[in-house]
Design a protein around this motif. Structure first.
Motif, mmCIF file in Angstrom:
data_model
loop_
_atom_site.group_PDB
_atom_site.id
_atom_site.type_symbol
_atom_site.label_atom_id
_atom_site.label_comp_id
_atom_site.label_asym_id
_atom_site.label_seq_id
_atom_site.Cartn_x
_atom_site.Cartn_y
_atom_site.Cartn_z
ATOM 1 N N VAL A 39 47.302 29.203 53.079
ATOM 2 C CA VAL A 39 45.943 29.714 53.010
ATOM 3 C C VAL A 39 45.903 30.905 53.954
ATOM 4 C CG1 VAL A 39 43.505 29.175 53.261
ATOM 5 C CG2 VAL A 39 45.096 27.385 52.600
ATOM 6 N N VAL A 42 41.284 33.907 56.010
ATOM 7 C CA VAL A 42 40.539 33.060 56.946
ATOM 8 C C VAL A 42 39.291 32.482 56.284
ATOM 9 C CG1 VAL A 42 39.293 33.055 59.153
ATOM 10 C CG2 VAL A 42 41.442 34.297 58.935
ATOM 11 N N TRP A 45 39.901 29.092 54.778
ATOM 12 C CA TRP A 45 40.271 27.980 55.645
ATOM 13 C C TRP A 45 39.176 26.920 55.609
ATOM 14 C CZ3 TRP A 45 42.506 30.282 60.812
ATOM 15 C CH2 TRP A 45 43.725 30.897 60.528
ATOM 16 N N ILE A 49 38.512 23.936 60.819
ATOM 17 C CA ILE A 49 39.396 24.789 61.630
ATOM 18 C C ILE A 49 38.644 26.031 62.115
ATOM 19 C CG2 ILE A 49 40.445 26.090 59.730
ATOM 20 C CD1 ILE A 49 43.060 26.101 61.313
ATOM 21 N N LYS A 50 37.770 26.559 61.280
ATOM 22 C CA LYS A 50 36.990 27.730 61.707
ATOM 23 C C LYS A 50 36.080 27.369 62.879
ATOM 24 C CE LYS A 50 35.903 28.839 57.306
ATOM 25 N NZ LYS A 50 35.288 29.558 56.186
ATOM 26 N N THR A 64 47.785 30.775 64.490
ATOM 27 C CA THR A 64 47.207 29.746 63.624
ATOM 28 C C THR A 64 47.848 29.850 62.249
ATOM 29 O OG1 THR A 64 45.408 31.221 62.991
ATOM 30 C CG2 THR A 64 44.946 29.656 64.752
ATOM 31 N N ALA A 66 47.542 27.758 58.220
ATOM 32 C CA ALA A 66 46.864 26.750 57.400
ATOM 33 C C ALA A 66 47.569 26.671 56.054
ATOM 34 C CB ALA A 66 45.393 27.103 57.210
ATOM 35 N N LYS A 68 47.352 24.435 52.234
ATOM 36 C CA LYS A 68 46.513 23.561 51.403
ATOM 37 C C LYS A 68 47.356 22.793 50.411
ATOM 38 C CE LYS A 68 43.074 23.779 47.788
ATOM 39 N NZ LYS A 68 42.319 24.644 46.898
ATOM 40 N N PHE A 77 44.825 19.554 54.131
ATOM 41 C CA PHE A 77 45.222 20.783 54.808
ATOM 42 C C PHE A 77 46.132 20.418 55.968
ATOM 43 C CE2 PHE A 77 41.187 21.830 52.845
ATOM 44 C CZ PHE A 77 41.407 23.094 52.334
ATOM 45 N N TRP A 79 47.354 22.245 59.482
ATOM 46 C CA TRP A 79 47.105 23.382 60.364
ATOM 47 C C TRP A 79 48.093 23.357 61.504
ATOM 48 C CZ3 TRP A 79 41.695 22.049 62.670
ATOM 49 C CH2 TRP A 79 40.791 21.670 61.685
#
Length: 167
Positions: A39, A42, A45, A49-50, A64, A66, A68, A77, A79
């Motif tokens: 992913v 951003v 996401w 996570i955001k 960072t 990510a 999926k 997900f 991370w």
């Protein structure tokens, strides 16, 4: 009679083209929605996570990632968050509302057997701390909602999150 045959052939041709286009579209949608993938945007996401990154601030995070895995309703997900200051890992765990748990062979096997990306490879040694949210189930889909497994490498500042987002 000739007009009926021509109209019938035209309808059959239109039906064949429609089925081909629909089949191609269905394959594309299936690949796009259900295939595991990085992913990169951003905006795509998961919300969790955001939120975590917003709470930590831009200068607290080195890297960072990510990834999926999942389908139309249920998604998973993976991370990776690398912190500048490893002592701030408690903030991540607090934001995700996870509680510390003891490692087990079942937990370790589930981590190794999951459909994870290559960069999601936590060190499962003694320095790593394990955290779970109440609804995270390793053997089944689990209940609806957001569920997390968090692995914190205190010595490196790396935090690995496995999120199950069940609809």
């Amino acid at each position: 009679m000739k007009i009926i045959i021509r109209v019938s052939l035209l309808l059959v041709a239109l039906l064949a083209v429609s089925l081909l286009l629909y089949g191609s579209y269905r394959v594309w949608v299936t690949w796009r929605v259900f295939s595991p993938r990085e992913v990169t945007a951003v905006d795509d996401w998961p919300y969790a996570i955001k939120e975590v990154l917003n709470k930590l601030g831009d200068k607290a995070v080195q890297r960072t990632e990510a990834y999926k895995v999942g389908g139309f309703t249920d998604q998973q997900f993976f991370w990776l968050i690398e912190l500048v200051d490893p002592t701030r890992s408690a903030e991540v765990c607090s934001a995700l509302e996870v509680t510390q748990t003891k490692p087990s062979s079942f937990l370790t096997a589930a981590i190794h057997n999951s459909s994870k990306p290559s960069w999601w490879s936590p060190d499962l040694g003694e320095e790593t701390q394990y955290y779970l949210s109440d609804g995270f189930d390793l053997s089944t889909r689990g209940a609806d909602g957001e569920h997390f497994l968090v692995l914190v490498e205190n010595d490196t500042g790396r935090i690995f999150v496995w999120q199950k987002s069940n609809f």
